[in-house]
Design a protein around this motif. Structure first.
Motif, PDB file in Angstrom:
ATOM      1  N   HIS A 193    -153.163-103.039   1.816  1.00  0.00           N
ATOM      2  CA  HIS A 193    -152.727-101.648   1.846  1.00  0.00           C
ATOM      3  C   HIS A 193    -152.307-101.237   0.450  1.00  0.00           C
ATOM      4  O   HIS A 193    -151.813-102.061  -0.334  1.00  0.00           O
ATOM      5  N   TYR A 194    -152.486 -99.953   0.150  1.00  0.00           N
ATOM      6  CA  TYR A 194    -151.919 -99.384  -1.065  1.00  0.00           C
ATOM      7  C   TYR A 194    -150.436 -99.111  -0.824  1.00  0.00           C
ATOM      8  O   TYR A 194    -149.996 -98.942   0.320  1.00  0.00           O
ATOM      9  N   ALA A 195    -149.671 -99.049  -1.907  1.00  0.00           N
ATOM     10  CA  ALA A 195    -148.241 -98.758  -1.786  1.00  0.00           C
ATOM     11  C   ALA A 195    -148.015 -97.390  -1.132  1.00  0.00           C
ATOM     12  O   ALA A 195    -147.056 -97.207  -0.383  1.00  0.00           O
ATOM     13  N   SER A 196    -148.894 -96.439  -1.404  1.00  0.00           N
ATOM     14  CA  SER A 196    -148.761 -95.110  -0.799  1.00  0.00           C
ATOM     15  C   SER A 196    -148.987 -95.160   0.710  1.00  0.00           C
ATOM     16  O   SER A 196    -148.390 -94.369   1.458  1.00  0.00           O
ATOM     17  N   ASP A 197    -149.832 -96.073   1.170  1.00  0.00           N
ATOM     18  CA  ASP A 197    -150.011 -96.262   2.620  1.00  0.00           C
ATOM     19  C   ASP A 197    -148.693 -96.679   3.270  1.00  0.00           C
ATOM     20  O   ASP A 197    -148.314 -96.174   4.332  1.00  0.00           O
ATOM     21  N   VAL A 198    -148.016 -97.622   2.622  1.00  0.00           N
ATOM     22  CA  VAL A 198    -146.772 -98.165   3.160  1.00  0.00           C
ATOM     23  C   VAL A 198    -145.648 -97.134   3.103  1.00  0.00           C
ATOM     24  O   VAL A 198    -144.907 -96.956   4.074  1.00  0.00           O
ATOM     25  N   ALA A 199    -145.544 -96.442   1.952  1.00  0.00           N
ATOM     26  CA  ALA A 199    -144.493 -95.427   1.811  1.00  0.00           C
ATOM     27  C   ALA A 199    -144.650 -94.338   2.876  1.00  0.00           C
ATOM     28  O   ALA A 199    -143.674 -93.927   3.519  1.00  0.00           O
ATOM     29  N   ALA A 200    -145.891 -93.877   3.072  1.00  0.00           N
ATOM     30  CA  ALA A 200    -146.140 -92.862   4.088  1.00  0.00           C
ATOM     31  C   ALA A 200    -145.845 -93.392   5.484  1.00  0.00           C
ATOM     32  O   ALA A 200    -145.286 -92.684   6.334  1.00  0.00           O
TER      33      ALA A 200
END
Length: 226
Positions: A193-200
């Motif tokens: 996963h990208y970090a933006s996937d996790v943050a979202a």
């Protein structure tokens, strides 16, 4: 007696369906706002995600790989499905707290539906070079992040309402929060996963959890008043 049991089961089922439908309807507008407001910015800022991968790369080693695999397992459906079932039966049969079991069921099912819906809306591909093993499905938002926040966030809710010793309650809450963060980080570390996937996923999961609990509390009050 059997009729009363059937009526009780039907009431619980009706409340579960009602909570899911009301919550989905209330949150659908937020879903579409999120989709159209952050789809382009996320794609535009993909270099930030790649930079985070580069920052983590020096920390990659065999020991950390094993640790991250274990942590990520705690956010997988292979672990969460049995964990949810244990909670449901514990509150339903042992503690005789029907509403806690209803919360577990409705939040588990509704958050899963939400996660699948959002993945189909965004259609974001996963990172091209996973660290160990490629993950199936789409990337945005992180299902691990959503399910970790909703399941372990519900655990925090239960802890806050069941433990009377303040220091123990807040210590356990702190540990659960750390676990949620680590589950999200493990997905980025493993490059699935990208970090933006996790943050979202964290943000969406938290919003969903709070909204679900609010709706269910309203339903509980409504039924109790009848």
């Amino acid at each position: 007696m059997q009729f009363a049991v059937l009526m009780g089961a039907w009431e619980i089922t009706t409340l579960i369906i009602g909570e899911v439908l009301i919550t989905l309807a209330a949150f659908s507008a937020i879903i579409f706002l999120i989709v159209f407001s952050i789809r382009k910015p996320i794609r535009k800022h993909k270099p930030i995600d790649m930079l985070i991968f580069d920052k983590i790369k020096p920390r990659v080693n065999t020991i950390n790989n094993k640790i991250m695999l274990f942590i990520t397992f705690l956010g997988k459906h292979q672990f969460l499905i049995p964990a949810n079932l244990v909670l449901i039966f514990y509150f339903l049969l042992v503690k005789k707290q029907t509403w806690f079991s209803i919360r577990v069921i409705t939040i588990a099912i509704s958050s899963l539906v939400l996660m699948l819906l959002l993945k189909q809306l965004f259609q974001r591909k996963r990172p091209l070079s996973p660290l160990l093993k490629a993950a199936k499905g789409l990337s945005f938002p992180s299902g691990h992040a959503i399910m970790a926040v909703t399941f372990y966030g519900l655990m925090i809710y239960i802890l806050q309402h069941s433990i009377t010793i303040d220091w123990l309650k807040w210590f356990l809450t702190f540990l659960v929060v750390v676990l949620i963060i680590l589950i999200g980080f493990s997905r980025v570390y493993l490059r699935v996963h990208y970090a933006s996937d996790v943050a979202a996923g964290f943000i969406i999961g938290l919003l969903w959890l709070l909204l679900s609990l609010a709706v269910l509390k309203w339903l509980e009050g409504y039924v109790t008043a009848l």
